[in-house]
Design a protein around this motif. Structure first.
Motif, PDB file in Angstrom:
ATOM      1  N   VAL A 114       0.844  -1.202   0.000  1.00 31.88           N
ATOM      2  CA  VAL A 114       0.000   0.000   0.000  1.00 31.88           C
ATOM      3  C   VAL A 114       0.874   1.245   0.000  1.00 31.88           C
ATOM      4  O   VAL A 114       0.694   2.158  -0.814  1.00 31.88           O
ATOM      5  N   ALA A 115       1.833   1.302   0.926  1.00 29.55           N
ATOM      6  CA  ALA A 115       2.707   2.468   1.030  1.00 29.55           C
ATOM      7  C   ALA A 115       3.499   2.689  -0.255  1.00 29.55           C
ATOM      8  O   ALA A 115       3.662   3.823  -0.714  1.00 29.55           O
ATOM      9  N   GLY A 116       3.980   1.599  -0.850  1.00 30.30           N
ATOM     10  CA  GLY A 116       4.819   1.723  -2.036  1.00 30.30           C
ATOM     11  C   GLY A 116       4.081   2.201  -3.271  1.00 30.30           C
ATOM     12  O   GLY A 116       4.657   2.901  -4.113  1.00 30.30           O
ATOM     13  N   PHE A 117       2.806   1.856  -3.401  1.00 30.40           N
ATOM     14  CA  PHE A 117       2.074   2.155  -4.638  1.00 30.40           C
ATOM     15  C   PHE A 117       1.117   3.332  -4.526  1.00 30.40           C
ATOM     16  O   PHE A 117       0.437   3.658  -5.506  1.00 30.40           O
ATOM     17  N   LEU A 118       1.017   3.979  -3.365  1.00 33.55           N
ATOM     18  CA  LEU A 118       0.079   5.083  -3.213  1.00 33.55           C
ATOM     19  C   LEU A 118       0.343   6.204  -4.228  1.00 33.55           C
ATOM     20  O   LEU A 118      -0.593   6.691  -4.886  1.00 33.55           O
ATOM     21  N   MET A 119       1.582   6.633  -4.349  1.00 34.25           N
ATOM     22  CA  MET A 119       1.880   7.748  -5.249  1.00 34.25           C
ATOM     23  C   MET A 119       1.588   7.384  -6.696  1.00 34.25           C
ATOM     24  O   MET A 119       1.042   8.186  -7.466  1.00 34.25           O
ATOM     25  N   THR A 120       1.941   6.164  -7.078  1.00 37.54           N
ATOM     26  CA  THR A 120       1.686   5.725  -8.453  1.00 37.54           C
ATOM     27  C   THR A 120       0.191   5.712  -8.746  1.00 37.54           C
ATOM     28  O   THR A 120      -0.259   6.219  -9.789  1.00 37.54           O
ATOM     29  N   MET A 121      -0.604   5.148  -7.853  1.00 35.32           N
ATOM     30  CA  MET A 121      -2.036   5.024  -8.102  1.00 35.32           C
ATOM     31  C   MET A 121      -2.734   6.377  -8.067  1.00 35.32           C
ATOM     32  O   MET A 121      -3.668   6.621  -8.845  1.00 35.32           O
ATOM     33  N   GLY A 122      -2.309   7.268  -7.179  1.00 39.31           N
ATOM     34  CA  GLY A 122      -2.915   8.594  -7.133  1.00 39.31           C
ATOM     35  C   GLY A 122      -2.687   9.369  -8.409  1.00 39.31           C
ATOM     36  O   GLY A 122      -3.602   9.988  -8.970  1.00 39.31           O
ATOM     37  N   LYS A 179     -10.482  13.169 -15.078  1.00 34.25           N
ATOM     38  CA  LYS A 179      -9.069  13.008 -15.380  1.00 34.25           C
ATOM     39  C   LYS A 179      -8.565  14.307 -15.975  1.00 34.25           C
ATOM     40  O   LYS A 179      -9.340  15.110 -16.506  1.00 34.25           O
ATOM     41  N   SER A 180      -7.276  14.501 -15.876  1.00 35.31           N
ATOM     42  CA  SER A 180      -6.670  15.725 -16.373  1.00 35.31           C
ATOM     43  C   SER A 180      -6.757  15.771 -17.891  1.00 35.31           C
ATOM     44  O   SER A 180      -6.523  14.772 -18.585  1.00 35.31           O
ATOM     45  N   ASP A 181      -7.089  16.957 -18.425  1.00 34.36           N
ATOM     46  CA  ASP A 181      -7.203  17.108 -19.876  1.00 34.36           C
ATOM     47  C   ASP A 181      -5.857  16.986 -20.579  1.00 34.36           C
ATOM     48  O   ASP A 181      -5.791  16.575 -21.733  1.00 34.36           O
ATOM     49  N   ASP A 182      -4.794  17.365 -19.874  1.00 34.64           N
ATOM     50  CA  ASP A 182      -3.457  17.303 -20.486  1.00 34.64           C
ATOM     51  C   ASP A 182      -2.641  16.142 -19.924  1.00 34.64           C
ATOM     52  O   ASP A 182      -1.425  16.231 -19.750  1.00 34.64           O
ATOM     53  N   ALA A 183      -3.345  15.020 -19.624  1.00 32.43           N
ATOM     54  CA  ALA A 183      -2.649  13.866 -19.050  1.00 32.43           C
ATOM     55  C   ALA A 183      -1.603  13.332 -20.018  1.00 32.43           C
ATOM     56  O   ALA A 183      -1.856  13.182 -21.213  1.00 32.43           O
ATOM     57  N   GLY A 184      -0.427  13.060 -19.475  1.00 28.02           N
ATOM     58  CA  GLY A 184       0.647  12.487 -20.291  1.00 28.02           C
ATOM     59  C   GLY A 184       0.797  11.004 -19.997  1.00 28.02           C
ATOM     60  O   GLY A 184      -0.022  10.392 -19.318  1.00 28.02           O
ATOM     61  N   ARG A 185       1.860  10.434 -20.486  1.00 27.93           N
ATOM     62  CA  ARG A 185       2.096   9.010 -20.275  1.00 27.93           C
ATOM     63  C   ARG A 185       2.656   8.766 -18.868  1.00 27.93           C
ATOM     64  O   ARG A 185       3.234   9.657 -18.243  1.00 27.93           O
ATOM     65  N   LEU A 186       2.472   7.558 -18.400  1.00 30.06           N
ATOM     66  CA  LEU A 186       2.998   7.170 -17.094  1.00 30.06           C
ATOM     67  C   LEU A 186       4.439   6.717 -17.263  1.00 30.06           C
ATOM     68  O   LEU A 186       4.724   5.810 -18.054  1.00 30.06           O
ATOM     69  N   ASP A 187       5.345   7.351 -16.541  1.00 28.60           N
ATOM     70  CA  ASP A 187       6.764   7.024 -16.636  1.00 28.60           C
ATOM     71  C   ASP A 187       7.068   5.829 -15.733  1.00 28.60           C
ATOM     72  O   ASP A 187       7.098   5.946 -14.509  1.00 28.60           O
ATOM     73  N   LEU A 188       7.290   4.668 -16.355  1.00 29.70           N
ATOM     74  CA  LEU A 188       7.492   3.433 -15.590  1.00 29.70           C
ATOM     75  C   LEU A 188       8.786   3.467 -14.776  1.00 29.70           C
ATOM     76  O   LEU A 188       8.850   2.867 -13.693  1.00 29.70           O
ATOM     77  N   VAL A 189       9.799   4.164 -15.274  1.00 34.21           N
ATOM     78  CA  VAL A 189      11.052   4.283 -14.509  1.00 34.21           C
ATOM     79  C   VAL A 189      10.781   5.018 -13.191  1.00 34.21           C
ATOM     80  O   VAL A 189      11.300   4.642 -12.129  1.00 34.21           O
ATOM     81  N   SER A 190       9.949   6.057 -13.251  1.00 35.06           N
ATOM     82  CA  SER A 190       9.603   6.789 -12.025  1.00 35.06           C
ATOM     83  C   SER A 190       8.826   5.913 -11.056  1.00 35.06           C
ATOM     84  O   SER A 190       8.993   6.020  -9.837  1.00 35.06           O
ATOM     85  N   VAL A 191       7.967   5.049 -11.593  1.00 38.18           N
ATOM     86  CA  VAL A 191       7.219   4.117 -10.737  1.00 38.18           C
ATOM     87  C   VAL A 191       8.190   3.221  -9.975  1.00 38.18           C
ATOM     88  O   VAL A 191       8.068   3.034  -8.753  1.00 38.18           O
ATOM     89  N   VAL A 192       9.165   2.661 -10.694  1.00 38.87           N
ATOM     90  CA  VAL A 192      10.149   1.782 -10.065  1.00 38.87           C
ATOM     91  C   VAL A 192      10.963   2.552  -9.023  1.00 38.87           C
ATOM     92  O   VAL A 192      11.224   2.062  -7.918  1.00 38.87           O
ATOM     93  N   LEU A 193      11.370   3.783  -9.367  1.00 42.83           N
ATOM     94  CA  LEU A 193      12.152   4.586  -8.435  1.00 42.83           C
ATOM     95  C   LEU A 193      11.339   4.953  -7.190  1.00 42.83           C
ATOM     96  O   LEU A 193      11.891   5.010  -6.083  1.00 42.83           O
ATOM     97  N   SER A 194      10.043   5.214  -7.365  1.00 42.96           N
ATOM     98  CA  SER A 194       9.211   5.540  -6.197  1.00 42.96           C
ATOM     99  C   SER A 194       9.115   4.348  -5.258  1.00 42.96           C
ATOM    100  O   SER A 194       9.164   4.495  -4.030  1.00 42.96           O
ATOM    101  N   LEU A 195       8.990   3.149  -5.824  1.00 46.54           N
ATOM    102  CA  LEU A 195       8.965   1.939  -5.001  1.00 46.54           C
ATOM    103  C   LEU A 195      10.305   1.737  -4.300  1.00 46.54           C
ATOM    104  O   LEU A 195      10.359   1.372  -3.115  1.00 46.54           O
TER     105      LEU A 195
END
Length: 514
Positions: free
Chosen positions: A65-73, A197-213
């Motif tokens: 839960v703690a690790g994925f909160l930022m990614t899911m938000g 959802k945001s009108d100017d939503a961009g792609r999800l950066d998977l490297v950032s997801v891994v780094l956040s974890l």
């Protein structure tokens, strides 16, 4: 002539029913943090896990839960908050079924990990959806109070429901109860909850997801083991690894056109102040109430059941305040509510310091109720400020930051205040006469009060009377000093927050426009 201020429209029946559905989902999410406590003996008898596996069965849900909160938000801001919530609800139901029918400890650990990942969608998605459902600030404050109550009740009723189910069913039933709730959420959410959802939503950066974890998981792991096992050098290594990856993560966010976390949120002084107050409030209340539970059982000698019953009045105060905190926020405004709540919280911790030192049961319980009166409005109001001062298109990201901060605050409070109390206890026991004990017994008595109480139970009362009394006094002194630290810090934080909020020149009436 100035243009009239547009008043946000009031929520209708659909919005309040939608809130009830979101709250039930939050209650289930919170229950899963504690529902296993009573199921552990049955799981051990059935699956025969090793000591390490049993630890992971208990902890992996919270870590994920703690690790994925930022990614899911942030993902909710990108692809839709309702969509992320529904995907998470479906995954939560599937993972619950897998956990319920696990045949090995490894399968249960994997299922609990999936539950944690799915659960990480619930807190940020539900909170950011509340921002969409309730445009009127007064109603949003009340909705956030109900949302917070659901989390509090989940922690309280988790063990109770788990115990009831275990009385009549297989231990897997504690997971199967999740499935009907998630099915209801999947059925009604498309009709009751608006998509955003945001009108100017961009792609999800998977490297950032891994780094956040890689940032969150080692830090949470190190802190939790510091709280459980005491200070060891290996824990500093975990913290160092997390901080290293955190530095890399932040640098990457500054270079990306579509960062995982919008660091511009931290340029808002009111956002930062609210986040700091939120973290500090949870930091102290987690630490203080951990000590309170230990104090009731180890110092005053109450059984776990009697300790729980004596703690019921303060739990009732927390529940009532969660439902009524919005009245303070709407009447006094968010800033005065936060500052006043911090002062009341400080009064409560000061009273707790006196009660702990004098070993007074009624004093402890009275102080805990005062803490609840101050703590709940502060936490719920700062949560509202965190999402209210963020741009609407960043509400999911802001909610995730708030929840991640709460995870860190709770873990740090238990670990650091626990370390301070342990240091005071061991210092107090240095000059105690432990003659008559063997080396192993003397070490146990000198290390912790729990070790002293356990050792005393193996000896005649006359043989342990002197040093056991000293051990209880040493624990009470450590508890008292931690409460004094909490009092001073909360008062300083109130002064700091007052200056920051004044400098930010928050127009409290303008928050309703978000």
């Amino acid at each position: 002539m100035a243009a009239p201020v547009e008043t946000p429209e009031h929520a209708g029946r659909r919005e309040w029913i939608g809130l009830s559905v979101l709250s039930i989902a939050c209650l289930i999410y919170s229950m899963d943090l504690s529902v296993l406590f009573l199921a552990v003996p049955a799981i051990v008898a059935d699956l025969d896990p090793s000591a390490a596996q049993l630890l992971w069965i208990n902890d992996i849900y919270g870590f994920m839960v703690a690790g994925f909160l930022m990614t899911m938000g942030t993902l909710g801001d990108r692809i839709g908050r309702r969509r992320v919530l529904l995907i998470g609800a479906f995954a939560f139901g599937v993972a619950s079924a897998l956990a319920a029918f696990s045949q090995t400890a490894g399968q249960l650990i994997a299922s609990r990990a999936l539950l944690g990942i799915a659960g990480a969608t619930i807190a940020p998605s539900t909170l950011s959806l509340i921002v969409n459902l309730f445009r009127n600030e007064a109603e949003r404050n009340r909705a956030i109070g109900i949302w917070g109550t659901a989390f509090a009740l989940g922690g309280l009723v988790g063990p109770l429901i788990g115990g009831l189910l275990l009385q009549y069913f297989h231990w897997g039933a504690v997971f199967l109860i999740n499935i009907p709730v998630m099915l209801v959420l999947l059925a009604v959410a498309p009709f009751l909850l608006p998509e955003y959802k945001s009108d100017d939503a961009g792609r999800l950066d998977l490297v950032s997801v891994v780094l956040s974890l890689a940032t969150v998981l080692p830090v949470i792991y190190g802190i939790k083991h510091m709280a459980a096992d005491g200070f060891e050098l290996i824990q500093l290594l975990y913290l160092a690894v997390g901080l290293f990856f955190g530095t890399v993560f932040i640098r990457r966010q500054t270079r990306l056109s579509d960062p995982l976390i919008d660091l511009a949120l931290f340029r808002n002084p009111a956002f930062n102040a609210s986040l700091l107050v939120n973290l500090a409030g949870i930091f102290f209340v987690f630490g203080v109430f951990l000590f309170q539970n230990l104090f009731l059982q180890l110092v005053l000698g109450l059984s776990p059941l009697k300790a729980a019953l004596w703690s019921a009045p303060s739990a009732l105060v927390f529940t009532i305040m969660s439902l009524q905190a919005y009245r303070f926020t709407n009447h006094f405004g968010p800033i005065r509510t936060v500052l006043g709540g911090l002062v009341v919280n400080a009064v409560g911790t000061a009273a707790m310091a006196v009660a702990a030192y004098s070993e007074s049961l009624l004093g402890i319980l009275g102080a805990s109720m005062i803490i609840g009166l101050g703590f709940v409005p502060v936490i719920l109001t700062t949560t509202g400020l965190i999402v209210g001062t963020a741009p609407p298109e960043r509400a999911g990201s802001a909610s995730a930051i708030s929840e991640t901060s709460a995870e860190f605050g709770g873990a740090l409070g238990v670990a650091l205040l626990g370390s301070l109390a342990t240091l005071v206890y061991r210092t107090a026991m240095n000059g105690t006469d432990l003659r008559g004990l063997n080396a192993q017994q003397a070490e146990a008595v000198s290390e912790t009060l729990a070790g002293a109480v356990e050792t005393a139970q193996q000896l005649p009362i006359s043989a342990s009377a002197i040093w056991l009394s000293a051990a209880k006094s040493g624990f009470a002194l450590g508890f008292s000093l931690c409460c004094i630290v909490a009092t001073a810090t909360l008062l300083l934080l109130a002064l700091l927050a007052r200056r920051v909020y004044a400098a930010a020149r928050i127009d409290e009436s303008a928050l309703a426009s978000h």
